[in-house]
Design an enzyme around this catalytic site. Structure first.
Site, short mmCIF file in Angstrom:
data_model
loop_
_atom_site.label_atom_id
_atom_site.label_comp_id
_atom_site.label_asym_id
_atom_site.label_seq_id
_atom_site.Cartn_x
_atom_site.Cartn_y
_atom_site.Cartn_z
N ASP A 203 0.83 -1.21 0.00
CA ASP A 203 0.00 0.00 0.00
C ASP A 203 0.86 1.26 0.00
O ASP A 203 2.03 1.22 0.39
CB ASP A 203 -0.86 0.06 1.27
CG ASP A 203 -1.97 -0.98 1.28
OD1 ASP A 203 -1.99 -1.84 0.39
OD2 ASP A 203 -2.81 -0.91 2.20
N ASP A 204 0.22 2.37 -0.34
CA ASP A 204 0.72 3.74 -0.14
C ASP A 204 1.74 4.22 -1.18
O ASP A 204 2.11 5.38 -1.19
CB ASP A 204 1.32 3.95 1.26
CG ASP A 204 0.30 3.79 2.37
OD1 ASP A 204 -0.90 3.60 2.05
OD2 ASP A 204 0.69 3.85 3.54
N HIS A 254 -6.00 3.01 -3.86
CA HIS A 254 -5.89 3.30 -2.42
C HIS A 254 -6.25 4.76 -2.16
O HIS A 254 -5.65 5.41 -1.31
CB HIS A 254 -4.47 2.97 -1.95
CG HIS A 254 -4.30 2.82 -0.47
ND1 HIS A 254 -5.13 2.06 0.31
CD2 HIS A 254 -3.36 3.32 0.39
CE1 HIS A 254 -4.73 2.11 1.57
NE2 HIS A 254 -3.64 2.87 1.65
N HIS A 258 -5.04 9.43 0.05
CA HIS A 258 -5.00 8.67 1.31
C HIS A 258 -6.01 9.17 2.33
O HIS A 258 -5.74 9.20 3.53
CB HIS A 258 -3.58 8.67 1.90
CG HIS A 258 -3.32 7.41 2.69
ND1 HIS A 258 -3.47 7.33 4.04
CD2 HIS A 258 -2.92 6.17 2.30
CE1 HIS A 258 -3.18 6.11 4.47
NE2 HIS A 258 -2.85 5.38 3.42
N HIS A 348 3.88 -2.11 2.99
CA HIS A 348 3.83 -0.75 2.44
C HIS A 348 5.12 -0.47 1.67
O HIS A 348 6.22 -0.54 2.26
CB HIS A 348 3.65 0.26 3.57
CG HIS A 348 2.37 0.08 4.31
ND1 HIS A 348 2.20 -0.90 5.26
CD2 HIS A 348 1.17 0.72 4.21
CE1 HIS A 348 0.96 -0.86 5.73
NE2 HIS A 348 0.31 0.12 5.11
ZN ZN Z 1 -2.48 3.28 3.38
#
Ligand code: ZN
Length: 396
Positions: A203-204, A254, A258, A348
């Site tokens: 993620d991210d 995602h 955020h 991440h």
């Molecule tokens: Zn995240």
């Protein structure tokens, strides 16, 4: 060293045999690798399918298992050949039965068969090889219909049932020598449904230095992963995102910046998720169908909005806490001590420690016999996903 005539003669014969062998190999169209060894390049089918409201898939290689995203189905296909031997005539011809229209004309060379932009599904397909190819190879094909794959068929036989209101949800095409052997039951891409599989998710990102190291490790080990990306990071990392897709990794959503879905209304979610999807399509050509709720927060209203966008929410079953510990060894232990078949692993791709951990985790899981697959691949073997649904793992 040779000191007599007999020995010299043997040497001459040996050289002659070698030269002749080389000439024969060259005539058969075999090429040579960097170190001079012969490399077989078999004739293969390559194909793309159009899915209802999703557009064209990427290009798939011989005997890949192509299945429609949840809620969609096949509206058109196009196919061609690679590694056609020099001087051998012929190509792949294909014909589709389009719901409401019946059998359409035969097509060749990536011509569109069906109506990619239409609403009607394909009900059945036929393939054949033409020219000299047809004397050396057979083309096999099968379709996913009514929840099951049909048997392999060949040489213009119809795959799929026409006129019964059944749509085609997936397709496989393979070219084989004409000796009557059907393609392997295990599709290329190498996923064996009977062996354990894991979906690593990141993620991210994308974040060039870290994401690139993870992709390098996946490529070296023949694995794939799913990247749930923050939309505003995508344009600045375009080449990394397009490399994900070329390696068979899955691109996921995602949100744009955020934000938590539970803090956004219907319109704001549509805007944030929609803009992120658009950024990803712009740089990779691939449209995400999966969304990782930011922070893991979702509710009935946000799932309903995602569902109306054709998207599913993907949570996780193994949380490494890599963002919190920023410690490679603890991330490695979290995965290797706890992982089981069907897990979705959360990491991440923002931290160097996560890149270090991934470079250990990916080869180790592979050595333990796990197949590293995308979330959509994992889901497709374990019950699938529906728009608006939320999923934590895909154990057997
Ligand atoms: Zn995240």
């Amino acid at each position: 060293m040779c000191k007599n005539r007999t020995c010299l003669l043997v040497l001459k014969v040996a050289v002659c045999v070698l030269l002749c062998a080389c000439m024969i190999i060259q005539r058969s169209g075999t090429s040579f690798g960097e170190e001079g060894e012969a490399v077989e390049e078999p004739v293969k089918a390559t194909y793309e399918t159009a899915f209802f409201q999703k557009g064209w898939s990427r290009e798939w290689m011989d005997n890949s298992m192509v299945t429609a995203p949840a809620g969609s189905y096949v509206t058109a296909l196009r196919a061609s050949l690679v590694n056609q031997p020099e001087g051998v005539t012929g190509t792949i011809s294909y014909q589709v039965n389009l719901s409401g229209a019946g059998w359409l004309d035969w097509c060749e060379d990536m011509q569109e068969a069906g109506k990619a932009e239409g609403e009607m599904p394909l009900e059945a397909v036929r393939f054949r090889l033409t020219g000299q190819l047809a004397t050396q190879y057979s083309i096999y094909y099968r379709v996913l219909q009514n929840g099951a794959w049909t048997e392999w068929v060949t040489d213009e036989a119809a795959a799929g049932v026409e006129g019964a209101g059944l749509r085609i949800d997936g397709i496989r095409i393979g070219i084989m020598p004409i000796d009557g052997t059907a393609p392997s039951e295990i599709p290329s891409g190498g996923i064996d449904p009977n062996r354990p599989m894991i979906a690593l998710t990141f993620d991210d990102g994308p974040h060039g230095p870290v994401t690139t190291r993870i992709l390098n490790s996946l490529e070296a080990n023949g694995g794939r992963a799913t990247f749930f990306m923050v939309g505003n990071r995508v344009p600045g990392n375009a080449s990394v995102v397009s490399r994900m897709v070329s390696l068979g990794c899955e691109v996921g959503n995602h949100t744009y910046d955020h934000k938590y879905l539970t803090n956004l209304g219907d319109r704001a979610i549509r805007s944030s998720v929609g803009q992120t999807n658009q950024n990803i399509v712009n740089v990779s050509g691939a449209l995400p169908v999966l969304m990782r709720p930011t922070g893991g927060y979702y509710n009935g209203a946000s799932l309903s909005t995602l569902g109306s966008m054709g998207m599913s929410a993907i949570m996780w079953s193994l949380d490494t806490l890599d963002w919190k510990t920023r410690n490679a060894d603890r991330t490695i232990d979290a995965v290797l001590n706890r992982v089981t078949d069907g897990d979705i692993v959360l990491m991440h791709d923002l931290y160097e420690t996560t890149a270090v951990a991934a470079e250990r985790i990916i080869p180790e899981l592979t050595a333990r016999g796990y197949q590293l697959v995308t979330v959509s691949e994992l889901a497709s073997y374990r019950g699938g996903v529906v728009p608006g649904g939320v999923y934590f793992s895909f154990g057997k």
